[in-house]
Design a protein around this motif. Structure first.
Motif, PDB file in Angstrom:
ATOM      1  N   TYR A  15       0.819  -1.214   0.000  1.00  0.00           N
ATOM      2  CA  TYR A  15       0.000   0.000   0.000  1.00  0.00           C
ATOM      3  C   TYR A  15       0.857   1.269   0.000  1.00  0.00           C
ATOM      4  O   TYR A  15       0.514   2.255  -0.673  1.00  0.00           O
ATOM      5  N   VAL A  16       1.951   1.278   0.739  1.00  0.00           N
ATOM      6  CA  VAL A  16       2.784   2.481   0.816  1.00  0.00           C
ATOM      7  C   VAL A  16       3.466   2.738  -0.521  1.00  0.00           C
ATOM      8  O   VAL A  16       3.539   3.886  -0.982  1.00  0.00           O
ATOM      9  N   THR A  17       3.963   1.697  -1.162  1.00  0.00           N
ATOM     10  CA  THR A  17       4.577   1.863  -2.478  1.00  0.00           C
ATOM     11  C   THR A  17       3.565   2.430  -3.464  1.00  0.00           C
ATOM     12  O   THR A  17       3.868   3.356  -4.221  1.00  0.00           O
ATOM     13  N   TYR A  18       2.350   1.877  -3.452  1.00  0.00           N
ATOM     14  CA  TYR A  18       1.304   2.407  -4.330  1.00  0.00           C
ATOM     15  C   TYR A  18       0.999   3.873  -4.005  1.00  0.00           C
ATOM     16  O   TYR A  18       0.814   4.702  -4.913  1.00  0.00           O
ATOM     17  N   ALA A  19       0.939   4.194  -2.717  1.00  0.00           N
ATOM     18  CA  ALA A  19       0.634   5.569  -2.309  1.00  0.00           C
ATOM     19  C   ALA A  19       1.736   6.533  -2.751  1.00  0.00           C
ATOM     20  O   ALA A  19       1.450   7.658  -3.185  1.00  0.00           O
ATOM     21  N   LEU A  20       2.993   6.109  -2.647  1.00  0.00           N
ATOM     22  CA  LEU A  20       4.100   6.957  -3.089  1.00  0.00           C
ATOM     23  C   LEU A  20       4.064   7.165  -4.595  1.00  0.00           C
ATOM     24  O   LEU A  20       4.299   8.277  -5.091  1.00  0.00           O
ATOM     25  N   LEU A  21       3.764   6.110  -5.330  1.00  0.00           N
ATOM     26  CA  LEU A  21       3.626   6.239  -6.784  1.00  0.00           C
ATOM     27  C   LEU A  21       2.513   7.232  -7.123  1.00  0.00           C
ATOM     28  O   LEU A  21       2.682   8.116  -7.974  1.00  0.00           O
ATOM     29  N   ALA A  22       1.379   7.090  -6.453  1.00  0.00           N
ATOM     30  CA  ALA A  22       0.237   7.967  -6.715  1.00  0.00           C
ATOM     31  C   ALA A  22       0.550   9.407  -6.322  1.00  0.00           C
ATOM     32  O   ALA A  22       0.177  10.348  -7.051  1.00  0.00           O
ATOM     33  N   ALA A  23       1.223   9.610  -5.197  1.00  0.00           N
ATOM     34  CA  ALA A  23       1.533  10.963  -4.737  1.00  0.00           C
ATOM     35  C   ALA A  23       2.462  11.667  -5.712  1.00  0.00           C
ATOM     36  O   ALA A  23       2.267  12.851  -6.039  1.00  0.00           O
ATOM     37  N   ASN A  24       3.474  10.963  -6.185  1.00  0.00           N
ATOM     38  CA  ASN A  24       4.399  11.573  -7.150  1.00  0.00           C
ATOM     39  C   ASN A  24       3.698  11.919  -8.453  1.00  0.00           C
ATOM     40  O   ASN A  24       3.934  12.989  -9.024  1.00  0.00           O
ATOM     41  N   LEU A  25       2.848  11.024  -8.919  1.00  0.00           N
ATOM     42  CA  LEU A  25       2.109  11.294 -10.154  1.00  0.00           C
ATOM     43  C   LEU A  25       1.141  12.447  -9.965  1.00  0.00           C
ATOM     44  O   LEU A  25       1.023  13.319 -10.839  1.00  0.00           O
ATOM     45  N   PHE A  26       0.448  12.486  -8.827  1.00  0.00           N
ATOM     46  CA  PHE A  26      -0.513  13.555  -8.558  1.00  0.00           C
ATOM     47  C   PHE A  26       0.171  14.918  -8.539  1.00  0.00           C
ATOM     48  O   PHE A  26      -0.319  15.877  -9.149  1.00  0.00           O
ATOM     49  N   VAL A  27       1.291  15.029  -7.840  1.00  0.00           N
ATOM     50  CA  VAL A  27       2.002  16.310  -7.761  1.00  0.00           C
ATOM     51  C   VAL A  27       2.479  16.732  -9.138  1.00  0.00           C
ATOM     52  O   VAL A  27       2.375  17.915  -9.517  1.00  0.00           O
ATOM     53  N   PHE A  28       2.996  15.779  -9.912  1.00  0.00           N
ATOM     54  CA  PHE A  28       3.475  16.113 -11.261  1.00  0.00           C
ATOM     55  C   PHE A  28       2.338  16.653 -12.125  1.00  0.00           C
ATOM     56  O   PHE A  28       2.491  17.674 -12.805  1.00  0.00           O
ATOM     57  N   LEU A  29       1.187  15.982 -12.101  1.00  0.00           N
ATOM     58  CA  LEU A  29       0.050  16.414 -12.913  1.00  0.00           C
ATOM     59  C   LEU A  29      -0.529  17.726 -12.406  1.00  0.00           C
ATOM     60  O   LEU A  29      -0.980  18.571 -13.200  1.00  0.00           O
ATOM     61  N   ALA A  30      -0.491  17.930 -11.087  1.00  0.00           N
ATOM     62  CA  ALA A  30      -1.061  19.148 -10.505  1.00  0.00           C
ATOM     63  C   ALA A  30      -0.315  20.391 -10.960  1.00  0.00           C
ATOM     64  O   ALA A  30      -0.915  21.470 -11.088  1.00  0.00           O
ATOM     65  N   PHE A  31       0.984  20.248 -11.187  1.00  0.00           N
ATOM     66  CA  PHE A  31       1.788  21.407 -11.591  1.00  0.00           C
ATOM     67  C   PHE A  31       2.273  21.300 -13.027  1.00  0.00           C
ATOM     68  O   PHE A  31       3.207  21.997 -13.423  1.00  0.00           O
ATOM     69  N   LEU A  32       1.617  20.444 -13.801  1.00  0.00           N
ATOM     70  CA  LEU A  32       2.003  20.277 -15.200  1.00  0.00           C
ATOM     71  C   LEU A  32       1.786  21.562 -15.991  1.00  0.00           C
ATOM     72  O   LEU A  32       2.541  21.875 -16.917  1.00  0.00           O
ATOM     73  N   GLY A  33       0.779  22.335 -15.612  1.00  0.00           N
ATOM     74  CA  GLY A  33       0.449  23.540 -16.356  1.00  0.00           C
ATOM     75  C   GLY A  33       1.517  24.607 -16.331  1.00  0.00           C
ATOM     76  O   GLY A  33       1.571  25.455 -17.233  1.00  0.00           O
ATOM     77  N   ILE A  34       2.387  24.616 -15.316  1.00  0.00           N
ATOM     78  CA  ILE A  34       3.413  25.664 -15.243  1.00  0.00           C
ATOM     79  C   ILE A  34       4.758  25.201 -15.794  1.00  0.00           C
ATOM     80  O   ILE A  34       5.738  25.955 -15.752  1.00  0.00           O
ATOM     81  N   GLN A  35       4.816  23.959 -16.301  1.00  0.00           N
ATOM     82  CA  GLN A  35       6.088  23.434 -16.800  1.00  0.00           C
ATOM     83  C   GLN A  35       6.630  24.255 -17.965  1.00  0.00           C
ATOM     84  O   GLN A  35       7.842  24.355 -18.151  1.00  0.00           O
ATOM     85  N   THR A  36       5.743  24.844 -18.757  1.00  0.00           N
ATOM     86  CA  THR A  36       6.189  25.630 -19.906  1.00  0.00           C
ATOM     87  C   THR A  36       6.360  27.115 -19.580  1.00  0.00           C
ATOM     88  O   THR A  36       6.793  27.881 -20.431  1.00  0.00           O
TER      89      THR A  36
END
Length: 247
Positions: A15-36
């Motif tokens: 569960y923790v590994t899955y949660a870490l994977l999800a957290a990293n993906l969520f943060v990346f997608l949340a701030f994807l709009g400012i990458q450019t």
């Protein structure tokens, strides 16, 4: 050359590994709009990435944790998550969920501090979970040195999946990071080799009490360095395309 899977199934849901994977993906997608948006992304990194000079001055300690969930691009994220996916579940299986979470964060914090120590006046922002994941790899190597890991070898148009023992793949990876650490310039940016090297060593050290509790050398003797349970055999799916022999 990079790993695509191991032959070491976990005995319980990680569960923790899955949660870490999800957290990293969520943060990346949340701030994807400012990458450019260059000014916005640099301001964001200035607040949440590790900046050694800032930490050395006694500020920004929270960034030692927040930086573990930030990535500079999709390939950076994908590479780190692939390694976490392959090696994280087995350590969580042996350590337990909360202990593994503490282990992961401790490796990440230690790797970040080593990165700061090796370039205390650097103003280059550093992001990524690779220091923590390097610790996971160090712990994995200590517990399962002979576990099979499938690596994909790509050379121009040639590619092959080759199973190798974990000690070979992880030892080679660590050697590359150690070699890269020697002579690396923290002010130049790029790969944070010292964070990788330090995280790997910290992970091996923190996993040592677990190895001792499992029986130390006796654990290796019982398992022969393999997972303590049967490992799956993977095979490529047979193609339906007929093969025409050469004349």
């Amino acid at each position: 050359m990079f790993p695509i899977r191991d032959h070491n199934p976990s005995g319980r849901t990680p569960y923790v590994t899955y949660a870490l994977l999800a957290a990293n993906l969520f943060v990346f997608l949340a701030f994807l709009g400012i990458q450019t948006d260059e000014s916005a992304i640099w301001e964001f990194y200035g607040n949440w990435a590790i900046i050694p000079a800032r930490v050395s001055s006694g500020e920004g300690y929270l960034t030692l944790v927040s930086s573990l969930f930030l990535h500079a691009g999709f390939m950076h994220l994908a590479g780190n998550m692939l390694f976490l996916w392959i090696f994280g579940d087995n350590l969580e299986d042996e350590m337990g969920h909360l202990t593994f979470l503490g282990f992961y964060l401790a490796c990440g914090l230690g790797a970040g501090l080593i990165h700061v120590a090796m370039g205390p006046q650097s103003t280059v922002p550093t992001v990524g979970a690779s220091g923590a994941i390097a610790g996971v790899m160090g712990g994995y190597l200590l517990l399962f040195p002979k576990a099979k890991v499938d690596i994909l070898i790509i050379f121009i148009i040639f590619f092959k999946i080759l199973p190798v023992p974990a000690w070979l793949m992880l030892g080679l990876w660590f050697g590359m990071q150690l070699f890269g650490s020697i002579g690396s310039d923290p002010d130049a940016g790029g790969v944070a080799y010292w964070a990788h090297t330090g995280g790997f060593i910290i992970g091996a050290i923190l996993a040592l009490p677990l190895l001792i509790r499992l029986g130390g050398i006796g654990f290796w003797n019982r398992t022969h360095g393999h997972p303590p349970h049967p490992h799956p055999e993977y095979r490529l799916v047979r193609s339906n395309i007929p093969r025409v022999p050469r004349k």
